[in-house]
Design an enzyme around this catalytic site. Structure first.
Site, mmCIF file in Angstrom:
data_model
loop_
_atom_site.group_PDB
_atom_site.id
_atom_site.type_symbol
_atom_site.label_atom_id
_atom_site.label_comp_id
_atom_site.label_asym_id
_atom_site.label_seq_id
_atom_site.Cartn_x
_atom_site.Cartn_y
_atom_site.Cartn_z
ATOM 1 N N GLU A 132 0.845 -1.190 0.000
ATOM 2 C CA GLU A 132 0.000 0.000 0.000
ATOM 3 C C GLU A 132 0.883 1.243 0.000
ATOM 4 O O GLU A 132 2.074 1.168 0.297
ATOM 5 C CB GLU A 132 -0.851 0.062 1.282
ATOM 6 C CG GLU A 132 -1.774 -1.099 1.510
ATOM 7 C CD GLU A 132 -2.455 -1.050 2.888
ATOM 8 O OE1 GLU A 132 -3.386 -1.830 3.087
ATOM 9 O OE2 GLU A 132 -2.037 -0.249 3.751
ATOM 10 N N HIS B 230 -5.915 1.773 7.365
ATOM 11 C CA HIS B 230 -4.777 1.288 8.137
ATOM 12 C C HIS B 230 -3.964 2.447 8.697
ATOM 13 O O HIS B 230 -3.757 3.446 8.016
ATOM 14 C CB HIS B 230 -3.851 0.440 7.258
ATOM 15 C CG HIS B 230 -4.415 -0.887 6.902
ATOM 16 N ND1 HIS B 230 -4.038 -1.572 5.769
ATOM 17 C CD2 HIS B 230 -5.340 -1.668 7.515
ATOM 18 C CE1 HIS B 230 -4.703 -2.722 5.715
ATOM 19 N NE2 HIS B 230 -5.501 -2.797 6.755
#
Lengths: 291, 376, 376, 291
Positions: free
Chosen positions: D209, D247
């Site tokens: 990511e 996250h």
């Protein structure tokens, strides 16, 4: 012999360029302490007296073989300086500073344990092995070489107690101030174990106070089989409960921490307990007679 | 430094510990300004000394009128020698059971220790001693170690798990906020099973003042509560405890100060105080307020100066004495016993102002006791 | 959770760090109620986004009149999309030099890292990268390790020692207060040599809410600043970031949500949001406010539901969709792609309300893009 | 072979009496995971399914030979439970929990390192060695045994990515979710090292990511001599800077943490980078062709 400190220790001074550091270099050297290096970040390359100054303990140890550190830095910096000394390989680190936060003392103690080093402090006069070396500001005339190991929770009380036995002809192997704070680099138990192993130490003088539980170590030792004879003085008979008497640990928080309970516990364990400073020599003689 | 219960509970609440929703009534607040939602409530005198419960410092009141009567009386009562400036008013709790939990600095544990007893309350010291979990450095706290220890004394496992989680929180907070003690007694289980800190004592480490604005403020407040004489001493870092006697002791080092106090008692006298001047400047500037305080204290008849110095050099102390005596108004007798580094220079300096330095503590104390009126 | 500068500085001051003596001016406060002792002052817009300095969010004003003009204008200006509700007014500092110090959680350091640069200020990211001291667990901070690193870049040893002591304080405080970042930029040396935190950014770990009343309050305040639709989503623990596009994404899992967003862009569409519903209840109760928010958002033309569940079971999600659709008023089209545990039961449930489950993300996204107006 | 998890792991479940614990016992056992014990203080002596419940991890390990722990307790209790497992001798400890304070993760990581254990988590789907065992809730049909090691920062993305390669006929040795938090029990670097040593793993798929610096580990590995071939996908091309994308670690805080910079860094290091989910299979095939 002696414990922890003798002529073999190669001593460095952290905070050597401060007032206390400079005074120590002069005073302790005069006594015979083997002073090899100073540490003062930013002052590397200079000298204090004839002691060369380095930027870090690691460099000082490498260049001079220093293995023992005396820490003279402000209370908020003691944590960092002592751990630096411990982790750079010093086997003995002494920090006399009072006003060290107890949490910092906990951290230093944990670091010393993890590295197999001995930390003496905080809030202590340091230690002296009479006739060999001293690490602290104790008045030298109070001490003479001999066969008694002295452990004290308080600085000036250790001067007074040592002078009394010295004048009575009783010398010392080492006099170690374990300090007046609740969490100690070296506890009474650990100091006792060192004296127990020292062949020249025939008997032990313990100078304690009300408050805390350090004296239970002394009673446990004295009651153990094969223990050397122990004399003791506990001050604070006239201290009221619930009040901090100067030292952080000198506070009667429960009955067991009071003067009467401690004296009884020690006597029950076979310790020769002096009832006041005036009886210290007598108690010491009694202990030596048994030794 | 002991915090007031209300401040201790504010600290606990700030780390997510359940405490009663209390209201603070400060001395001088108008009664009408004190809001209480419902009765009965507990009215609790906020003092730093212990044993308040047995002296009527905690009262249950059923209505507004009773609250005002109880408050007025409490503000006028001394608990352990201390009149409360603050009352804490809390909803009366529906208590199912009381237990005891504390986290404290402990030499034997080389750091923190957790103490728990299934029975809490005022008589905790009389009962079975609490179980001990020696944590050491705060990051060594282990839930499963504490659980092992509590399993032996606490059979209610749901309660046990709550206590364990709370102990974890307290150790963490004690370290984070430089607390030397956090004691919750009683730690209460409410009738709905919830856990609440019904009373709390928190002591903080004054030497952490440089990293805590709160501790710093509390130190200043402590000075602010002192009279001007004591405040001047505290400004010099002197450590002082008032006692009942008449011989003022100016000394250096906690152990030696107590040693001198004890010898005064042994020789039939009575110490008026513990006054350790060694942490501050051992100079004229440092000793001046010590003398000023003892001179102003009508209970003090004689002053014993007992200093055994290592780093503190005696010729300097002697010179300070000379300077203090030169400016001093009081005629209370002063007895000296200086010893230690450079003591050989003292007599010369003392001669300049006609003072005598005793060679031993015994003779110095004996003279002080005699001057104070002789052995009783 | 980013704190406002004024709150960050309050935290720093509470642990003994020197910060300017600031005054806070809240939106709506009468100008007269804002006390300023002397001029010139800095007026600083309190917003959570960075880069305020380059947008005029920090201004030097020389007198009271200028202060009021600047304040009025700042309250009406958006900085990084955010209008300030609070201004911080601080004495203008006599700056000798600016450096940079931060303490932050860092994966590579397995804990905290200390970053220092001798040159601070707005362009820190453009200059020489700061030096790194990888601390790891906070109790592993070592003064001498940091000193070794700083010696290479900072020649002023007195300043260096101050920075080291400050870094030690910051690491301790970050751990004590669950901060993930404490950044001081610039860290200022005043003309008298003193150190002061001229600007400060502090981010706190929202997951520590159970042990911090402050973090808990900040989370609630964050919800309070949201509109009612978003607040309902935040109450369900959904994570939402608004974007510029027109395809609303309701998804589960951060990575998969971004994966769907990226595919929308790849196929020529434009995502309207990041909306991860997996942390909350994946039930009708959980999805209802997500649809309500996107339905109410005029920018959203189509809703793509993309869920690939493991512990989240697809027959339950399908049933929730059926229930939400049954009560939903909006006629915005909804495209589904459910996959994962028990996906074989989805078609049966979808049949009951005439919905179609796409077998792949590609076909679902393609349809959503088409419905939103086709590839641009 | 596989990494960390296979049929030899003897798994205990902490928090076994909770809803997730009970579901896991059933689901993972069905897959073949060797479930030997549950732990739930206060519930010792009961059973969940046919799994016996013990009062502590130490007892469970002693009684059942458990050596691997799956932790299902509330976020505030994860710290205590994982350290209990680590210090009671478990070699692998998996905590899937999100909402774990990062400071707690730091402590667990330090404990795992000190005890030579592997901690996987927090905020992770867990791990699966297809055909052998799984520790997590991943949908079993997404996986098939094979020769690719998969590392993922995100749960559902790892399901999606794995399913895509599985459908393309590419199986996995182990699929490990390293989690979306900044401080990880197992980092990409450590997972890469394990796959590197595993003889059955021919190539690696990394699913990453934007935000954080985990991808630098991947680039460093791929550029190292003798590295196995690596394919990668980085999601978050459309994520704006300065915003947390779910996250805790998925936040572009600097240019280096952005999508373009990460893709470039990986490509420069020789990684086969997929431009979006649609290209994952293609990138994987390219990597395998080089393997």
């Amino acid at each position: 012999m002696s414990i922890l400190l003798d002529k073999s220790n190669r001593v460095l001074i952290q905070g050597v360029t401060g007032q206390m550091g400079q005074f120590f270099v002069e005073d302790a050297r005069k006594y015979g302490t083997n002073m090899v290096a100073g540490v003062s970040p930013g002052r590397a390359g200079t000298k204090v007296g004839d002691v060369p100054v380095f930027a870090s303990v690691a460099i000082a140890c490498k260049e001079t073989g220093a293995d023992t550190a005396m820490v003279f830095v402000p209370p908020s910096a003691v944590l960092g300086a002592t751990i630096e000394a411990i982790e750079s390989g010093c086997r003995l680190v002494v920090a006399t500073a009072d006003e060290m936060p107890v949490l910092d003392a906990i951290e230093v103690r944990a670091a010393a344990r993890a590295n197999g080093a001995v930390f003496v402090g905080p809030n202590t006069p340091g230690l002296i092995s009479p006739g060999k070396a001293k690490m602290g500001f104790m008045p030298s005339f109070c001490y003479t070489p001999g066969n008694v190991g002295v452990i004290s929770r308080s600085g000036s009380l250790s001067y007074e107690g040592s002078k009394r036995i010295t004048l009575a002809g009783i010398g010392q192997t080492t006099v170690v101030g374990i300090g007046g704070d609740p969490v100690k680099g070296t506890t009474a138990a650990e100091a006792l174990a060192l004296f127990h192993k020292d062949p020249d130490t025939k008997a032990i003088l313990y100078l304690g106070e009300i408050g805390g539980s350090e004296e239970t170590f002394v009673a446990e030792y004295a009651a153990s089989s094969g223990a050397k004879a122990v004399a003791a003085l506990i001050v604070g008979k006239t201290a009221p409960p619930g009040k901090k008497m100067g030292h952080a640990a000198a506070l009667i928080g429960s009955k067991a921490e009071g003067h009467a309970a401690k004296q009884k516990m020690l006597r029950d364990a076979g310790v020769f307990v002096a009832d006041g400073l005036g009886q210290v020599v007598e108690a010491m003689r009694a202990a030596l007679a048994r030794a | 430094m002991m915090m007031l219960e209300c401040d201790a509970k504010r600290l606990l609440a700030s780390v997510g510990v359940n405490v009663p929703a209390g209201t603070v009534w400060r001395r001088g607040d108008a009664a009408a300004s004190v809001k209480v939602e419902s009765f009965p409530v507990a009215v609790k005198a906020q003092v730093r000394s212990g044993g308040r419960g047995k002296q009527g410092g905690v009262q249950k009141v059923a209505d507004r009128a009773a609250l005002e009567v109880a408050a007025k009386k409490m503000f006028d009562t001394e608990f352990g020698g201390e009149k409360p400036d603050v009352l804490l008013i809390e909803p009366w709790l529906a208590i199912e059971r009381e237990s005891y939990l504390s986290v404290a600095v402990d030499g034997r544990a080389e750091g923190y220790v957790v103490l728990y007893s299934p029975q809490g309350g005022m008589d905790i010291e009389e009962g079975v001693p609490p179980v001990r979990y020696e944590v050491g450095a705060p990051w060594n706290f282990r839930v499963h170690r504490l659980r092992e220890i509590l399993e032996k004394v606490e059979s209610d496992y749901q309660w046990r798990e709550k206590v364990i989680a709370l102990a974890q929180r307290l150790v963490r907070s004690a370290a984070a906020q430089d607390c030397t003690t956090i004691e919750i007694n009683p730690l209460v289980k409410l009738s709905d099973g919830a856990l609440i800190a019904a009373d709390a004592k928190v002591a903080r480490d004054e030497w952490a003042h440089f990293r805590s604005a709160e501790i710093n403020a509390e130190r200043e407040a402590e000075k602010g509560r002192a009279d001007p004489y004591l405040r001047a001493c505290l400004d010099m870092q002197h450590m002082y405890v008032k006692l009942d006697g008449d011989i003022g002791v100016i000394s250096g080092g906690a152990g030696m100060t107590m040693g001198a106090m004890d010898m005064i008692a042994e020789l039939g006298g009575s110490p008026a105080c513990f006054l350790d001047c060694s942490p501050g400047p051992t100079s004229t500037r440092g000793y001046r307020p010590a003398f000023a305080m003892l001179d102003a204290d009508p209970a003090v008849k004689v002053i014993l100066v007992s200093v055994f110095g290592g780093g503190t050099q005696m010729q300097r102390v002697a010179t300070s004495m000379k300077e203090v005596m030169a400016e001093r108004k009081s005629s209370k007798p002063v007895i000296y016993r200086l010893d230690g580094t450079n003591v050989d220079q003292v007599d010369g300096i003392f001669k300049e102002f006609g003072a005598h330095n005793h060679a031993t503590l015994e003779t110095a104390v004996a003279e002080a006791v005699k001057l104070a009126g002789g052995a009783r």
